[in-house]
Design a protein around this motif. Structure first.
Motif, PDB file in Angstrom:
ATOM      1  N   LEU A 183     -28.388  18.087  28.471  1.00 14.53           N
ATOM      2  CA  LEU A 183     -28.780  19.108  27.488  1.00 14.53           C
ATOM      3  C   LEU A 183     -27.569  19.539  26.662  1.00 14.53           C
ATOM      4  CD1 LEU A 183     -31.061  21.414  29.730  1.00 14.53           C
ATOM      5  CD2 LEU A 183     -31.760  19.462  28.303  1.00 14.53           C
ATOM      6  N   ARG A 221     -41.387  15.202  31.154  1.00 13.90           N
ATOM      7  CA  ARG A 221     -40.987  16.511  31.714  1.00 13.90           C
ATOM      8  C   ARG A 221     -39.720  17.036  31.039  1.00 13.90           C
ATOM      9  NH1 ARG A 221     -41.694  14.589  37.257  1.00 13.90           N
ATOM     10  NH2 ARG A 221     -39.428  14.328  37.275  1.00 13.90           N
ATOM     11  N   THR A 222     -38.852  16.115  30.583  1.00 16.28           N
ATOM     12  CA  THR A 222     -37.529  16.520  30.067  1.00 16.28           C
ATOM     13  C   THR A 222     -37.565  17.033  28.628  1.00 16.28           C
ATOM     14  OG1 THR A 222     -36.483  14.906  31.519  1.00 16.28           O
ATOM     15  CG2 THR A 222     -35.168  15.683  29.636  1.00 16.28           C
ATOM     16  N   GLU A 248     -36.267  23.412  24.315  1.00 17.49           N
ATOM     17  CA  GLU A 248     -36.092  24.840  24.641  1.00 17.49           C
ATOM     18  C   GLU A 248     -34.605  25.178  24.685  1.00 17.49           C
ATOM     19  OE1 GLU A 248     -37.067  26.022  28.655  1.00 17.49           O
ATOM     20  OE2 GLU A 248     -37.768  28.001  27.968  1.00 17.49           O
ATOM     21  N   HIS A 249     -33.829  24.295  25.302  1.00 17.87           N
ATOM     22  CA  HIS A 249     -32.374  24.520  25.377  1.00 17.87           C
ATOM     23  C   HIS A 249     -31.774  24.589  23.973  1.00 17.87           C
ATOM     24  CE1 HIS A 249     -28.226  24.255  26.822  1.00 17.87           C
ATOM     25  NE2 HIS A 249     -28.036  23.410  25.805  1.00 17.87           N
ATOM     26  N   TYR A 277     -41.524  24.924  20.050  1.00 16.31           N
ATOM     27  CA  TYR A 277     -40.128  24.703  19.602  1.00 16.31           C
ATOM     28  C   TYR A 277     -40.056  24.258  18.151  1.00 16.31           C
ATOM     29  CZ  TYR A 277     -40.112  25.092  24.589  1.00 16.31           C
ATOM     30  OH  TYR A 277     -40.352  25.542  25.864  1.00 16.31           O
ATOM     31  N   PRO A 304     -39.562  18.878  26.628  1.00 18.72           N
ATOM     32  CA  PRO A 304     -39.696  20.315  26.343  1.00 18.72           C
ATOM     33  C   PRO A 304     -38.464  21.113  26.787  1.00 18.72           C
ATOM     34  CG  PRO A 304     -41.710  19.448  27.342  1.00 18.72           C
ATOM     35  CD  PRO A 304     -40.677  18.378  27.486  1.00 18.72           C
ATOM     36  N   LYS A 305     -37.852  20.701  27.903  1.00 18.67           N
ATOM     37  CA  LYS A 305     -36.642  21.413  28.367  1.00 18.67           C
ATOM     38  C   LYS A 305     -35.498  21.232  27.371  1.00 18.67           C
ATOM     39  CE  LYS A 305     -37.856  20.818  33.258  1.00 18.67           C
ATOM     40  NZ  LYS A 305     -37.702  19.876  34.397  1.00 18.67           N
ATOM     41  N   LEU A 306     -35.387  20.011  26.823  1.00 13.78           N
ATOM     42  CA  LEU A 306     -34.326  19.747  25.832  1.00 13.78           C
ATOM     43  C   LEU A 306     -34.524  20.625  24.607  1.00 13.78           C
ATOM     44  CD1 LEU A 306     -32.020  18.051  24.537  1.00 13.78           C
ATOM     45  CD2 LEU A 306     -33.788  16.423  23.791  1.00 13.78           C
TER      46      LEU A 306
END
Ligand code: GCO
Ligand code: MG
Length: 412
Positions: free
Chosen positions: A138, A194-195, A201-202, A236, A197-199
């Motif tokens: 990230l 899975r990754t 959001e970060h 996002y 959306p986390k990327l």
């Protein structure tokens, strides 16, 4: 004035130039004419099958075109297009594009004006571009986004390598051991789904909302996971989500379109009108991403841009390293002259590439700028191009196999 029907200026030769200054196989066509010193350049780059394109040009298009009128671009395009009977695939379309774009280059040179003037003149001063930020974490992606923002880029595509897997747009070391322990490249969709959306959001929490973020799924996941992903990333505010499905799964666009407002981009793999017309007609995508030489060149792309304008779809021509600088110049001239411009992908031109192709569009302030020379405004140094032959490779540039843990081949 020539005799009735006799061309004023004829095509006298159609040459294919194969060069790889950046290690990427490029195919450029040079059309010579009966007017001394007057020639045109066109992009015919299909980097996974460049020799097939070169053979199509040498054996079919060249004998077809020699002796014909340089002025009659549309007629030549239509006649060449149907001359193979079976038509509109990537090889023949790329060959046709090389000829087509070169003829547009010639026409604008004869008119002594930059090509965008022949297409209606400027709608914008320069062409905003997006470039590619990636990383193995990230924070590494975040750092690379910041670097491009500092250089003035306002649109940035973000891709993160999924640890251990062969990720598109990321450079992770494939360490995951498949059922076949000798399998060189392994991919699994769920860790990636899975990754993402986390990327995003970060990135929204760190670099904020002022930068436009784009992401390329690259047809790598089962369609229903694509539907889930498009919904999951909606908070996002992507500028667009690209290649959510493979062309073979185009019908899923109807399903996802009813469930999310995430802007969708599609098209780099399209070669036939039957693939893109329905998506545009039904407003199932927001950006058309075709690789202009893959659909037959500028003559087809300008019609496509006009059709998209009526349906509220914006342009976002494919612009990676495996579009030649001649092809990037064509992208730019069309981008300058259409009202429904969306964004232009750009793979920054390395120095060697710029030396081989004098007149590469200038990139500054996050935009591509035309040099206003007559025609495409770009040339090729053939002696220098010859110093960069195609790299030796058993498949001559094909995409290496990527397989699931169980060994199933996946789309690249
Ligand atoms: C992009 C594309 C490219 C392709 C490449 C295939 O969005 O630029 O996905 O990266 O993978 O052009 O040869
Ligand atoms: Mg893509």
């Amino acid at each position: 004035m020539s005799e009735r029907g006799e061309p004023t200026i004829k095509i006298t030769d159609v040459q294919t130039i194969l060069t790889a200054p950046n290690g990427i196989r490029l195919v450029v066509v040079k059309v010579l004419t009966s007017e001394p010193g007057l020639y045109g350049l066109g992009c015919a780059t299909f980097t996974q099958r460049p020799l097939a394109v070169a053979a199509a040009i040498e054996n079919y298009l060249k004998p077809f075109a020699i002796g014909r009128d340089v002025d009659r671009i549309e007629d030549l395009w239509q006649a060449a297009y149907v001359s193979s009977y079976w038509r509109s695939g990537p090889v023949l379309n790329n060959a046709l594009s090389g000829l087509d774009q070169a003829l547009w280059d010639i026409k604008a040179k004869r008119a002594n004006m930059p090509l965008y003037q022949l297409l209606g003149g400027k709608c914008r001063e320069a062409v905003p571009v997006y470039t590619h930020a990636s990383g193995n974490s990230l924070t590494e992606v975040e750092d690379n986004v910041r670097k491009f923002m500092e250089k003035g880029f306002r649109y940035i595509r973000v891709q993160m390598a999924i640890p251990g897997y062969e990720t598109y747009g990321g450079r992770s070391v494939p360490t995951v051991v498949a059922l076949n322990p000798h399998q060189p490249r392994t991919w699994e969709p769920t860790p990636y789904v899975r990754t993402v959306p986390k990327l995003l959001e970060h990135l929204r929490n760190t670099v904020g909302d002022d930068v436009e973020l784009l992401h390329d799924v690259h047809e790598r996941i089962p369609p229903i996971q694509g539907v889930w992903l498009a919904k999951a990333v909606e908070p996002y505010r992507l500028f667009f989500l690209e290649d959510l499905f493979a062309p073979e799964d185009n019908d899923y666009f109807r399903m996802v379109r009813q469930q999310t407002s995430t802007p969708l981009a599609m098209g780099e793999l399209f070669v036939n009108q039957a693939e893109y017309v329905p998506l545009i007609r039904e407003r199932l995508i927001d950006f058309i991403r075709v690789h202009i030489s893959d659909i037959g060149g500028l003559s087809m792309a300008r019609k496509l841009a006009a059709f998209c304008e009526f349906m509220g779809v914006r342009t976002a021509w494919h612009g990676p390293g495996d579009v030649s600088p001649v092809g990037h110049a064509v992208n730019m001239h069309l981008d300058l002259a259409v009202s429904n411009f969306g964004i232009q992908e750009l793979s920054l031109f390395p120095e060697k590439t710029q030396e081989v192709f004098p007149g590469c569009p200038e990139v500054r302030d996050g935009c591509m700028w035309a040099n206003d020379k007559p025609g495409l405004g770009i040339d090729i140094d053939e002696k220098l191009a010859a110093k960069y032959p195609f790299p030796e490779h058993i498949y001559n540039g094909a995409w290496p196999e990527i397989r699931r843990l169980d060994g199933t081949v996946v789309k690249p």
